[in-house]
Write an enzyme that holds these catalytic residues in place. Sequence first.
Site, PDB file in Angstrom:
ATOM      1  N   ARG A 102       0.846  -1.188   0.000  1.00 14.26           N
ATOM      2  CA  ARG A 102       0.000   0.000   0.000  1.00 14.26           C
ATOM      3  C   ARG A 102       0.876   1.229   0.000  1.00 14.26           C
ATOM      4  O   ARG A 102       1.728   1.375   0.867  1.00 14.26           O
ATOM      5  CB  ARG A 102      -0.816   0.045   1.300  1.00 14.26           C
ATOM      6  CG  ARG A 102      -2.130  -0.563   1.213  1.00 14.26           C
ATOM      7  CD  ARG A 102      -3.063  -0.187   2.309  1.00 14.26           C
ATOM      8  NE  ARG A 102      -2.532   0.191   3.611  1.00 14.26           N
ATOM      9  CZ  ARG A 102      -3.309   0.606   4.590  1.00 14.26           C
ATOM     10  NH1 ARG A 102      -4.594   0.714   4.405  1.00 14.26           N
ATOM     11  NH2 ARG A 102      -2.805   0.920   5.756  1.00 14.26           N
ATOM     12  N   THR A 119      -1.160   7.500  -0.668  1.00 12.63           N
ATOM     13  CA  THR A 119      -2.461   7.392  -1.363  1.00 12.63           C
ATOM     14  C   THR A 119      -3.305   6.229  -0.822  1.00 12.63           C
ATOM     15  O   THR A 119      -4.502   6.174  -1.083  1.00 12.63           O
ATOM     16  CB  THR A 119      -2.241   7.139  -2.861  1.00 12.63           C
ATOM     17  OG1 THR A 119      -1.582   5.855  -3.001  1.00 12.63           O
ATOM     18  CG2 THR A 119      -1.367   8.205  -3.496  1.00 12.63           C
ATOM     19  N   ASP A 140       4.569  -6.272   9.939  1.00 11.57           N
ATOM     20  CA  ASP A 140       5.631  -5.964  10.905  1.00 11.57           C
ATOM     21  C   ASP A 140       5.559  -6.878  12.123  1.00 11.57           C
ATOM     22  O   ASP A 140       6.588  -7.325  12.644  1.00 11.57           O
ATOM     23  CB  ASP A 140       5.528  -4.500  11.351  1.00 11.57           C
ATOM     24  CG  ASP A 140       6.048  -3.543  10.286  1.00 11.57           C
ATOM     25  OD1 ASP A 140       6.722  -4.017   9.345  1.00 11.57           O
ATOM     26  OD2 ASP A 140       5.778  -2.341  10.389  1.00 11.57           O
ATOM     27  N   ASP A 150       0.223  -3.348  12.607  1.00 15.15           N
ATOM     28  CA  ASP A 150       0.710  -3.727  11.277  1.00 15.15           C
ATOM     29  C   ASP A 150       0.985  -5.234  11.246  1.00 15.15           C
ATOM     30  O   ASP A 150       1.919  -5.720  11.886  1.00 15.15           O
ATOM     31  CB  ASP A 150       1.978  -2.936  10.954  1.00 15.15           C
ATOM     32  CG  ASP A 150       2.396  -3.110   9.508  1.00 15.15           C
ATOM     33  OD1 ASP A 150       2.583  -4.278   9.077  1.00 15.15           O
ATOM     34  OD2 ASP A 150       2.507  -2.110   8.793  1.00 15.15           O
TER      35      ASP A 150
HETATM   36  C1  PRP Z   1      -1.176  -4.592   4.450  1.00 15.53           C
HETATM   37  C2  PRP Z   1      -2.000  -5.858   4.565  1.00 15.53           C
HETATM   38  C3  PRP Z   1      -2.819  -5.828   3.309  1.00 15.53           C
HETATM   39  C4  PRP Z   1      -3.039  -4.352   3.092  1.00 15.53           C
HETATM   40  C5  PRP Z   1      -4.436  -4.036   3.526  1.00 15.53           C
HETATM   41  O1  PRP Z   1      -0.108  -4.776   3.603  1.00 15.53           O
HETATM   42  O2  PRP Z   1      -1.240  -7.016   4.673  1.00 15.53           O
HETATM   43  O3  PRP Z   1      -2.172  -6.404   2.197  1.00 15.53           O
HETATM   44  O4  PRP Z   1      -2.105  -3.660   3.929  1.00 15.53           O
HETATM   45  O5  PRP Z   1      -4.718  -2.720   3.270  1.00 15.53           O
HETATM   46  P1  PRP Z   1      -5.796  -2.277   2.189  1.00 15.53           P
HETATM   47  O6  PRP Z   1      -7.011  -3.093   2.433  1.00 15.53           O
HETATM   48  O7  PRP Z   1      -5.998  -0.820   2.528  1.00 15.53           O
HETATM   49  O8  PRP Z   1      -5.216  -2.460   0.828  1.00 15.53           O
HETATM   50  P2  PRP Z   1       1.058  -3.675   3.443  1.00 15.53           P
HETATM   51  O9  PRP Z   1       0.797  -2.813   2.267  1.00 15.53           O
HETATM   52  O10 PRP Z   1       1.276  -2.978   4.746  1.00 15.53           O
HETATM   53  O11 PRP Z   1       2.295  -4.558   3.043  1.00 15.53           O
HETATM   54  P3  PRP Z   1       3.043  -5.686   3.882  1.00 15.53           P
HETATM   55  O12 PRP Z   1       2.107  -6.849   3.995  1.00 15.53           O
HETATM   56  O13 PRP Z   1       4.219  -5.959   3.005  1.00 15.53           O
HETATM   57  O14 PRP Z   1       3.438  -5.126   5.216  1.00 15.53           O
HETATM   58  N1  URA Z   2      -2.428  -3.180   7.168  1.00 13.54           N
HETATM   59  C1  URA Z   2      -2.126  -3.617   8.407  1.00 13.54           C
HETATM   60  O1  URA Z   2      -1.189  -4.407   8.585  1.00 13.54           O
HETATM   61  N2  URA Z   2      -2.867  -3.180   9.432  1.00 13.54           N
HETATM   62  C2  URA Z   2      -3.905  -2.336   9.267  1.00 13.54           C
HETATM   63  O2  URA Z   2      -4.574  -1.979  10.267  1.00 13.54           O
HETATM   64  C3  URA Z   2      -4.198  -1.885   7.969  1.00 13.54           C
HETATM   65  C4  URA Z   2      -3.440  -2.328   6.928  1.00 13.54           C
END
Ligand code: PRP
Ligand code: URA
Length: 209
Positions: free
Chosen positions: A104, A108, A203, A200
């Site tokens: 994400r 944005t 993380d 997160d």
């Molecule tokens: C997080 C999560 C989803 C996304 C959800 O990923 O694992 O894929 O955000 O958010 P959305 O519904 O608003 O799209 P992130 O982009 O943080 O990447 P990561 O899994 O690599 O930490």
């Molecule tokens: N991605 C995450 O990991 N946590 C949230 O709350 C939203 C997006």
Amino acid sequence: MYPNVFPSSHPLVLHKVTLLRDIDTEPKKFRELIREISALLAYEATSDLLTMPRDVETPLAPMVGAELREKIGLVPILRAGLGMVEGVWELMPTAEVWHIGLYRDERTLKPVEYYNKLPIEPTVSVCLVLDPMLATGGSATATISVLKRWGVKKIKFVGIIGAPEGIRTLHDTHPEVPIHIAAVDVKLNERGYILPGLGDAGDRQFGTG
Ligand code: PRP
Ligand code: URA
């Protein structure tokens, strides 16, 4: 809520999700809980998979049993979806795993695709899209669009925590895709994080951030 949204009411799921949310749950335990909750949700999500008759000889007599008719693809959205694979895969070890990389954009909140090695023709008949967090819904919606373009007819989303905003977006864009989720939370905050959520998910699994 919506006919195609299935929040789990299983006591084991509710118990484990509460531990998952806890700020004091360290990454090792967090990964274990993600794995266990994912298996429980996948069990619920696959209750309508098709089977076909299969002859089997028990030590005492022949009989007609059943075997799965569908070729299953597990589609974790990187990174956080990765931790959901193992628990689900144990239940369906012949499933194929196809990774989709999306992150994400922090400003944005739109998904940016960075990894997709799907072959030209679909190799599975049903896909379980795995991602613990359904926040704005952008990542799940984009992944399901990719799978539809690939030619998969039957797609299900399996997540752990969903915000009402993300559930609405995913449902409105792909109304025929069932959403299996452990919990539906209150709302998103101004940074697009789910409240109360769990923070997160990437993380907390990988010990980063
Ligand atoms: C997080 C999560 C989803 C996304 C959800 O990923 O694992 O894929 O955000 O958010 P959305 O519904 O608003 O799209 P992130 O982009 O943080 O990447 P990561 O899994 O690599 O930490
Ligand atoms: N991605 C995450 O990991 N946590 C949230 O709350 C939203 C997006």
